[in-house]
Design an enzyme around this catalytic site. Structure first.
Site, PDB file in Angstrom:
ATOM      1  N   HIS A  71     -21.844   8.927  16.490  1.00 26.78           N
ATOM      2  CA  HIS A  71     -21.823   8.206  17.752  1.00 26.78           C
ATOM      3  C   HIS A  71     -22.915   8.865  18.598  1.00 26.78           C
ATOM      4  O   HIS A  71     -22.872  10.083  18.814  1.00 26.78           O
ATOM      5  CB  HIS A  71     -20.439   8.454  18.353  1.00 26.78           C
ATOM      6  CG  HIS A  71     -20.054   7.577  19.475  1.00 26.78           C
ATOM      7  ND1 HIS A  71     -20.431   7.853  20.756  1.00 26.78           N
ATOM      8  CD2 HIS A  71     -19.318   6.456  19.523  1.00 26.78           C
ATOM      9  CE1 HIS A  71     -19.924   6.916  21.554  1.00 26.78           C
ATOM     10  NE2 HIS A  71     -19.251   6.057  20.827  1.00 26.78           N
ATOM     11  N   ASP A  78     -15.032  14.746  14.159  1.00 27.49           N
ATOM     12  CA  ASP A  78     -14.748  13.728  15.162  1.00 27.49           C
ATOM     13  C   ASP A  78     -13.865  12.665  14.508  1.00 27.49           C
ATOM     14  O   ASP A  78     -14.322  11.866  13.700  1.00 27.49           O
ATOM     15  CB  ASP A  78     -16.085  13.133  15.636  1.00 27.49           C
ATOM     16  CG  ASP A  78     -15.914  11.906  16.526  1.00 27.49           C
ATOM     17  OD1 ASP A  78     -14.774  11.428  16.689  1.00 27.49           O
ATOM     18  OD2 ASP A  78     -16.938  11.424  17.053  1.00 27.49           O
ATOM     19  N   GLN A 136     -12.424   7.575  15.054  1.00 27.21           N
ATOM     20  CA  GLN A 136     -12.253   6.328  14.305  1.00 27.21           C
ATOM     21  C   GLN A 136     -11.237   6.448  13.180  1.00 27.21           C
ATOM     22  O   GLN A 136     -10.936   5.465  12.518  1.00 27.21           O
ATOM     23  CB  GLN A 136     -13.603   5.883  13.708  1.00 27.21           C
ATOM     24  CG  GLN A 136     -14.579   5.376  14.723  1.00 27.21           C
ATOM     25  CD  GLN A 136     -14.085   4.132  15.444  1.00 27.21           C
ATOM     26  OE1 GLN A 136     -13.311   3.350  14.905  1.00 27.21           O
ATOM     27  NE2 GLN A 136     -14.516   3.955  16.670  1.00 27.21           N
ATOM     28  N   LYS A 145      -7.561   4.797  20.843  1.00 28.80           N
ATOM     29  CA  LYS A 145      -7.875   4.042  19.623  1.00 28.80           C
ATOM     30  C   LYS A 145      -6.671   4.008  18.691  1.00 28.80           C
ATOM     31  O   LYS A 145      -6.724   3.411  17.628  1.00 28.80           O
ATOM     32  CB  LYS A 145      -9.067   4.669  18.908  1.00 28.80           C
ATOM     33  CG  LYS A 145     -10.323   4.633  19.788  1.00 28.80           C
ATOM     34  CD  LYS A 145     -11.571   4.821  18.999  1.00 28.80           C
ATOM     35  CE  LYS A 145     -12.718   5.285  19.885  1.00 28.80           C
ATOM     36  NZ  LYS A 145     -13.678   4.249  20.191  1.00 28.80           N
ATOM     37  N   CYS A 203     -23.353   2.316  19.814  1.00 26.81           N
ATOM     38  CA  CYS A 203     -23.608   3.722  20.120  1.00 26.81           C
ATOM     39  C   CYS A 203     -24.015   4.496  18.881  1.00 26.81           C
ATOM     40  O   CYS A 203     -23.654   5.659  18.712  1.00 26.81           O
ATOM     41  CB  CYS A 203     -22.394   4.404  20.748  1.00 26.81           C
ATOM     42  SG  CYS A 203     -21.825   3.602  22.224  1.00 26.81           S
TER      43      CYS A 203
END
Ligand SMILES: Cc1ncc(COP(=O)(O)O)c(C=O)c1O
Lengths: 141, 405
Positions: free
Chosen positions: B122, B199, B202, B225, B363
């Protein structure tokens, strides 16, 4: 034709459609008639910021009136610019500065006015008015 | 529990609304998920019945709020299988967690040290590392990806050395849906003594990471999310790192003792939680995790894989349609373009048909540059999406194609 008269004409034309699809199809058609910017003018300094698609806008002064040419890599965006060019091109700078843009709402393109749409309709209008202001300032000096 | 999609959909009030006269088809789940009634009720309950500041008062409300907040932390610890609850630090979200770690490393890194990031990050999350490198003189290295949108592991191995101090990689790419081999990435990094920050923004709505088994040093994610509210997330950090890193912000909560001469910092997790946190958000994050677990991640994965397979097959039947991110391991994200048509145009038309997809660079500008495209149309599915909604998407894309070509 004055800016108001052109705007009235557009409102008339768009009022013939009763759904969004026909309006979009017409806009796509209008996009094809856009007076295209010269390929060698498609430089980064002619790019309008704030658009998801690329929009190049050029202006020149002819006989006291501003002539806009433009292009975009997205078709709907091109249609939107075509509408704006039809309204604002070949007008005196002061007339462009004085013009309001309520007609966009009336022809059913209001959703494109929202800054979150990121298609840059707002930025395009702003850029056109900036050019008008620059030329007007020159005229006053 | 059996997977009853119609019953699940009823949990999400927003799914019954209309957009532009059509039933909403929400396929922008990678941007943020929708919220079930259970989470909405939890938020209402908090503000209606026990809103108070935490860790401060002796009064009943403050006790209740503190208990609920801390029990959410425990719930999150259990869910992610962290060793200790205090290794779970509440943050404002993934971005905040990443910045917190980057800031901590600004005191650890020396000139010439190296940080490795992947080519599919991202892009806003590359910035903290660039800033960190500028500040410390460390060097940023990038793991390249191939045409399928998969990281080139052999290149990663070549980048690793004794100079590597930190590896930053997303668990799953937001633009492509690629699942990265984080187990192997972590193993290799540890062999050279580097720490790894994953990260998971997602990932956590699709799979349930086991943090101890991964042996990851830092893991960040956002509640919004995964059916929770916006503005809250977690940073997991191994206890040893928690003790090593300096605090990020100064303020209330993060101190043990203050005089004008010297402040003693509180222990984990409070050292990193200055100021009044998003109390309601933390509690509702716990409710969201409960909700996801009652559905079950196995069932979620199975249903989402079915959606992905069906959508991929159906979309590929459209002439000129190309999917980006075609690796073998991916989640329910389909990023695509149709030859000769700008993604923005497709997005604008399918929106008119009630379908919410994302268009643009997501992004992840470096990925778009890699493929030399201005962006893609991204449909990202959640467990509450249906095969009928995939059909609606496909029909809408066909309609858009007809209008635009
Ligand atoms: C992979 C990835 N990392 C980080 C983020 C940022 O998350 P947040 O905005 O919740 O901090 C996102 C969200 O779009 C993401 O997809």
């Amino acid at each position: 034709m004055t800016i108001e008269a052109i705007q009235e004409e557009l409102i008339d034309e768009f009022s013939m459609f009763d759904d969004w699809m026909q309006r979009y199809e017409y806009m796509i058609e209008l996009g094809k008639s856009l007076p295209l910017i010269d390929e060698n003018l498609k430089t980064d300094d002619k790019l309008i910021k704030g658009c998801q698609s690329k929009v190049w806008l050029n202006s020149e002064m002819k006989n006291g009136k501003i002539i806009f040419t433009a292009d975009s890599d997205a078709i709907i965006t091109k249609g939107i610019i075509a509408v704006l060019v039809r309204v604002f091109s070949n007008q005196k700078p002061q007339a462009i500065l004085d013009a309001n843009t309520d007609f966009i709402d009336e022809i059913g393109l209001k959703e494109h006015l929202s800054p979150t749409r990121a298609n840059g309709l707002v930025s395009m209008i702003k850029q056109m008015k900036m050019y008008a202001l620059a030329y007007q300032t020159q005229l006053n000096n | 529990m059996s997977f009853d999609i119609q019953k699940i959909r009823k949990d999400f009030p927003i799914l019954s609304r209309k957009v532009n006269g059509y039933p909403l088809v929400y396929l922008d789940n990678a941007a943020t998920s929708q919220k079930p009634q259970q989470v909405i009720d939890c938020i209402v309950d908090y503000y209606s019945n026990y809103n108070a500041n935490i860790h401060r008062g002796v009064h009943t409300l403050s006790q209740e709020a503190t208990d609920a907040y801390e029990s959410a932390r425990k719930k999150i610890q259990t869910h992610f299988n962290a060793k200790e609850a205090y290794e779970i630090i509440f943050t404002a979200g993934t971005t905040h967690g990443i910045n917190l770690v980057a800031n901590g490393f600004s005191e650890i890194l020396k000139k010439g040290d190296e940080i490795i990031v992947s080519a599919m990050e991202h892009h806003s999350n590359i910035v903290p590392w660039q800033m960190l490198c500028e500040k410390t003189g460390a060097i940023l290295k990038v793991i390249p990806m191939n045409e399928e949108g998969v990281l080139v592991f052999s290149e990663y191995e070549k980048l690793l050395s004794k100079k590597t101090k930190l590896v930053f990689v997303n668990h799953i790419s937001n633009a492509l849906g690629t699942i990265n081999p984080i187990v192997e990435i972590i193993e290799k990094a540890h062999e050279v003594g580097a720490a790894v920050l994953v990260d998971g923004a997602q990932a956590c709505s699709h799979i349930k990471p086991d943090l101890q088994r991964l042996d990851v040093d830092f893991y960040v994610t956002s509640a919004h999310k995964m059916c929770g509210p916006t503005g809250v997330g977690i940073l997991y950090m191994k206890e040893e790192w928690g003790n090593k890193l300096p605090p990020y912000q100064g303020g209330g909560e993060m101190i043990a003792e203050v005089t004008f001469e010297k402040t003693t910092y509180a222990g984990l997790p409070h050292k990193f939680e200055a100021g009044t946190p998003n109390i309601c958000g933390g509690i509702a994050f716990g409710a969201a995790i409960d909700y996801l677990n009652t559905i079950g991640f196995e069932a979620i994965e199975k249903h989402e894989n079915e959606l992905l397979k069906y959508a991929t097959e159906k979309l590929l039947k459209i002439d000129g349609l190309k999917i980006y991110g075609t690796g073998p391991d991916k989640t329910s994200v389909v990023s695509f373009n149709i030859e000769g048509i700008h993604p923005y145009d497709i997005g604008a038309i399918v929106d008119k048909l009630g379908i919410a997809v994302r268009t643009g660079h997501h992004c992840a500008q470096p990925i778009m540059d890699f493929y030399k495209i201005p962006g893609t149309v991204r449909a990202s599915f959640a467990f509450y999406n249906t095969l009928e909604e995939v059909d609606a998407l496909v029909t809408a894309v066909k309609k858009a194609k007809m209008m635009l070509s």
